[in-house]
Design a protein around this motif. Structure first.
Motif: not given
Length: 274
Positions: A24-28, A86-90, A99-101, A129-130
Motif C-alpha cells: 500500500t502506497a499512500l503517495f505515488p 497541521e500536516y501528515i507524513f508517510w 502533506q499540509r492539511v 492528495k494525488d
C-alpha cells in the motif's frame, strides 16, 4: 510496513496514525527526472521539481528527519481532532512524504465505498492528495517540492527563501535617488508580491557601482516606455503597483530583445546558465 504520522497544532511531538502494508502506497513515487535547485526567480515547468540539497544542513530541517525512523518511539493517536491537524507524513523506509492539511481536505459527507459496497458515514475523513506537497529522500539528503507556500508550515523558516522585504527595506528602496513617488502611492501601497520582488533585487541594487547603476537605469528607460520619467529630476515616477513591478523587473534585467525577430519580451522566469 510503512507508517502514517501526524503533526498536531501546538504539539511539539509527532503521533502515529496507522501502519500500512508493503503493498500500500499512500503517495505515488516521485518522477524526479527533471529538477532544479530552488530559485524564487524561476517558474517550474510541469514535469519539474525544486530541490534543496544537503537539506539536513539547513536551519529549517525538522528533528524527526535527523535519525532513522522507529515507530516504537511514538504513541498511536486513536481519535483525532481534525481541526488540530497541521500536516501528515508517510514514512516508507528512507523516504518521507509530507502533506499540509487544510480545512478543504476534511470531508464530512457520507461516502459509498464502491469496492466494498458499503456506506461510510462515520466521518470526518481526510482527503489524500494525488501528490505529496514535499518529498524528502534521507539517503540523498534532498527535499523535493513544487510550491514553497504549501510547505512553510511543515518546515518553519523555509519561507525565508522567498521572503517579503520589511517595511524598512521597502522604505529604503522607494527612497532611492532615482525614484519619485506619486502623492497617492507610497510604502503602505506596496502589496505582497512587490515586497517579495524588492527583497530579491535589493542586494543586487546595493552591489552596483555608479556606472552599473546608470547603465541599469538607461536599460529600464529603454524597455519600460510606459513608466513615467521626470527628465529634469532624472527620476522614475511611481504611481501604481504596475509601475513598481516594471521598475523592479528592469533592475533585475528581465527585459530582452530576441536575436532574430527583434521582438521585445519580458522574462517572468529566469535561471542562470552555468
Amino acid at each position: 510496513m510503512s507508517d502514517l504520522m501526524v503533526k498536531l497544532k501546538g504539539d511539539q511531538d509527532y503521533k502515529k496514525v496507522l501502519n500500512l502494508d508493503n503493498d500500500t502506497a499512500l503517495f505515488p513515487s516521485y518522477d524526479i527526472t527533471y529538477t532544479t535547485e530552488y530559485d524564487p526567480k524561476y517558474i517550474l515547468e510541469e514535469e519539474e521539481y525544486f530541490t534543496l540539497t544537503h537539506f539536513s544542513q539547513k536551519p529549517y530541517f525538522i528533528d524527526i528527519l535527523e535519525r532513522e525512523f522507529s515507530d516504537v518511539e511514538y504513541n498511536t493517536l486513536t481519535e483525532i481532532n481534525e481541526s488540530k491537524i497541521e500536516y501528515i507524513f508517510w514514512i516508507d523506509k528512507l523516504k518521507y512524504y509530507f502533506q499540509r492539511v487544510t480545512p478543504s481536505q476534511i470531508v464530512e459527507r457520507k461516502i459509498i465505498s464502491l469496492k466494498r459496497n458499503k456506506l461510510i458515514q462515520d466521518g470526518p475523513s481526510l482527503v489524500i492528495k494525488d501528490e505529496a506537497d514535499a518529498f524528502y529522500n534521507r539517503e540523498s539528503d534532498t527535499l523535493y517540492f513544487r510550491n514553497l507556500n504549501a510547505i512553510k508550515s511543515i518546515f518553519p523558516g523555509i519561507d525565508f527563501l522567498f521572503r517579503e522585504a520589511t517595511k524598512e527595506e521597502v522604505e529604503d528602496f522607494l527612497g532611492q535617488d532615482f525614484i519619485k513617488l506619486d502623492s497617492d502611492y507610497g510604502v503602505d501601497s506596496v502589496k505582497t508580491y512587490n515586497r517579495k520582488r524588492i527583497g530579491l533585487v535589493s542586494d543586487l541594487l546595493y552591489q552596483m557601482d555608479k556606472d552599473q547603476l546608470d547603465s541599469t537605469l538607461d536599460y529600464v528607460r529603454k524597455y519600460c516606455e510606459d513608466l513615467k520619467f521626470d527628465t529634469e529630476e532624472q527620476k522614475f515616477i511611481l504611481e501604481s503597483e504596475g509601475d513598481l513591478k516594471s521598475l523592479v523587473f528592469g533592475i533585475d534585467q528581465r527585459f530582452y530583445t530576441t536575436e532574430v525577430s527583434g521582438e521585445k519580451r519580458l522574462a517572468n522566469s529566469v535561471t542562470k546558465i552555468v
